[in-house]
Write a protein that holds these residues in place. Sequence first.
Motif: not given
Length: 919
Positions: A113, A116, A118, A136, A367, A370
């Motif tokens: 998290n 960042q 995944p 994530f 992000r 993701l």
Amino acid sequence: MKFTLHFWVLFCCLYALSKNIYARPDTVSVGALFTFNSTIGRAAKIAISAAVNEINNDSSILPGTNLVVEMQDSNCSGFVGIVQALQFMEKDTAAIIGPQSSVIAHVISHVANELQVPMLSFGATDPTLTSLQFPFLVRTTRSDHFQMAAVADLVDYYEWKQVTAIYIDDDYGRNGIASLGDELVKRRGKISYKAAVRPGAKKSEMASVLVRVALMESRVVILHANPDSGLALLSLARNLGMTSSGYVWIATDWLSSILDSSPRLDIGLLSTMQGFLTLRQHTENTRRKSMLASKWSALVKKDSVDDLFLINSYGFYAYDTVWILAYALDAYFSRGGNISFSNDTKLHEVGAGGLQLKAMTVFDGGRLLLERIQQVNFTGATGPVKFDTDGNLIRPAYDIVNIVGSGLRTVGHWSNYSGLSTSLPETLYMKPAKRIRGDQKLHTVIWPGETTVRPRGWVFPNNGIELKIGVPNRASYRQFVSVDNNSGTVRGFCIDVFVAAANLLQYPVPFKFVPFGDGSQNPSYPDLINNILTNEFDAVVGDIAIVTNRTRVVDFTQPYVESGLVVLTSVKKQSSSGWAFLQPFTIKMWCVTGLFFLVIGTVVWLLEHRINDDFRGPPVKQVITVFWFSFSTLFFAHREDTRSTLGRFVIIIWLFVVLIIQSSYTASLTSILTVQQLISPITGIDSLVASDEPIGFQVGSFAESYLVNELGVSRHRLKSLGSPDEYKQALELGPANGGVTAIVDERPYVEIFLLLHPKFAVVGSEFTKSGWGFAFPRDSPLAVDLSTSILALSENGDLQRIHDKWLANDAAMSTSQNNELESDRLQVYSFSGLFLICGVACLVALAIHAGILFHKYCEQRRQMSADGSSRSSRSSFRAFLSFADRREMDTHIASKDKAGGDHSISARSSSSVSTAASC
């Protein structure tokens, strides 16, 4: 020429930009973290390598980019797995496939998290790893939330209410079993005992846990473990005799993963789990699945693995995980994304010490990648691959597998859409969802002990602990329950019924009776029931009424006594008087009957007056005739003849009414003169509630709450009474002298009271319907089995014999029943239908008669006008009344005379008169 060259260079750049080829890196590094030498890891390692090779050889996905997956072996160690995950973070890894362990996932997800990056886990099934807390962490397999819902539906399908859960005491085990508990509660079930096993526990520790499980009541065991500890537990359970007939074992998908991976199932291994049920993550029969399965043996040999093994469901999900990441990276690069990292300012603020925290950087496009992962939509080896709004793969489904003989047998499937079914889940999505109980189906299961009969799922616990059964220590009506305060012996009708029912059970039930109350007065029955909720008592036996508010908190057996509230009051004998002949009818009935006699006489007079000499003459004679004719019909003694059709029609109907009234009157009068009559100002519960007199009730009875809450009786009117003697004294004193006007109590008590005091009586009817039963905790299987025993006692006559032993027989009971009031007199309402029919007949006859008469009157007037006769000076109405009063023959003659005319007409009139006279 130069312009043309520049144009082509610009065109090529724009084309390359449109395809994003120049922006794509040559290589994308991805980490993979799992245990190589595990049931899941062995299949995942081969499947991931196969997927990577297919992706790199497929020019339609990630063109110009080579996908590299670096695999690390966590070696079943949470600590090693966490360190390896942090090492991936130091190497600027774009994504991580894994971790396999839910324990590692809980820790590493916090790091993912922050940085960042995944993580796509094909093995972390802990239901608490949600996308809300760990956005994530993308779960590319099924959450145990769905698996536990499938287990709960399976338990509910076979109508088991309690289970025992054995689990590994880590995040994976604890949270999975917690989810199972939530799902069972939704279906009115529960986990009666949770047996936690320490991770890495020795066999002696496991054996100790299993011994405690064997002492429990439930025989439905849910085993949620990992492969190594799970197999060890099953082997020990077999040695302890816990896999024999009567037991039910349901293992989660860890067991199916082991069995599916074995090319040749070990008979010795299978012998420890005969008749078991296990779940398997359902995978559809797709093209990719068939291709991967067909070349699996070659892939295993290529990987230089000594032992041959087959792919399991986790291997298929690991295979699809790589494809999910490849599709997401392709979409990410197509949108202009690149692989770049930046320093995390939060890590710079932390003192590094010997740790290389600064080496861990934030993935700038994490992000966006993701989002692309969450938007993938394709058909993989497991079926349609798509994520819902909660971050779970769509269409969760499981196979229900029965271990029989030397192999596995699929007995059905479970899906979140349609529940349990024998059809493949993918064939049901195009049909309406059917989750009702009647539509849930499974094939026949062969249970432990090689039986197809559904196990009961519980036994009385063999732990030497006796059931504590509360019994009311009554001060009155001790025929039902009595406690000897000196010896502690409990006797009575209710006790004998319970003991007889318990003796019919197919298993021994050790119990002891625990008196409740001091014996000086009846105890509070609501408090007695509440002791079941506080586990003070395991059951309550006695004269316990089955009422609504009690059924909300406990379960009752089949009623063994019919009961209900009745009104008991004092009565006095009514002796016959010289006016007893008036009693069968009420005053209103007498008035209405007399009125109808006069109405019928008047109607018949109107219909017969013009044509019947019996109904003609002076006014006084006609009035007497009306009275005489109407009342003489009561005895069918009327001498006047009725000549008109309408008159005869009315008389026929009236004579039928008279016959019914006369018969009813005779029967009622006979009863009054021959049967002893009892009278009371109270005729039932309605008149009792409507009055303002005090009402008695038995101490501890539910009658008090019923009168107050259901009937709205004020509490200041209620008076508690504790014994039959107090009943008698309160009724004899009456409301004027501090007593009560009536007592509301259950019929079994009242019947015993009336045997001793026959001068009192029950008035009205029983206004509630209930019964007595034995109370147990909610969903207690013992309540069900005892209900069956009570029905057997009723069928074989033992229940009646116990009744006759303690209570009076039916003949004695009938004596008290004959004293019930029979004060109902014949009402007008009882004959309203007859009176209505008679009234309608009279109205119809009068209407027809008036129409005919008016028609004849109009014809006469027209004839007189045509002949030039002078009009009468009287009014038309008086003329009509005069016409109606004439005898019909005279009216005909008068009309002819007024017409005048020639001699022939006069002759015809004379002829008519003489003919009429002769008639």
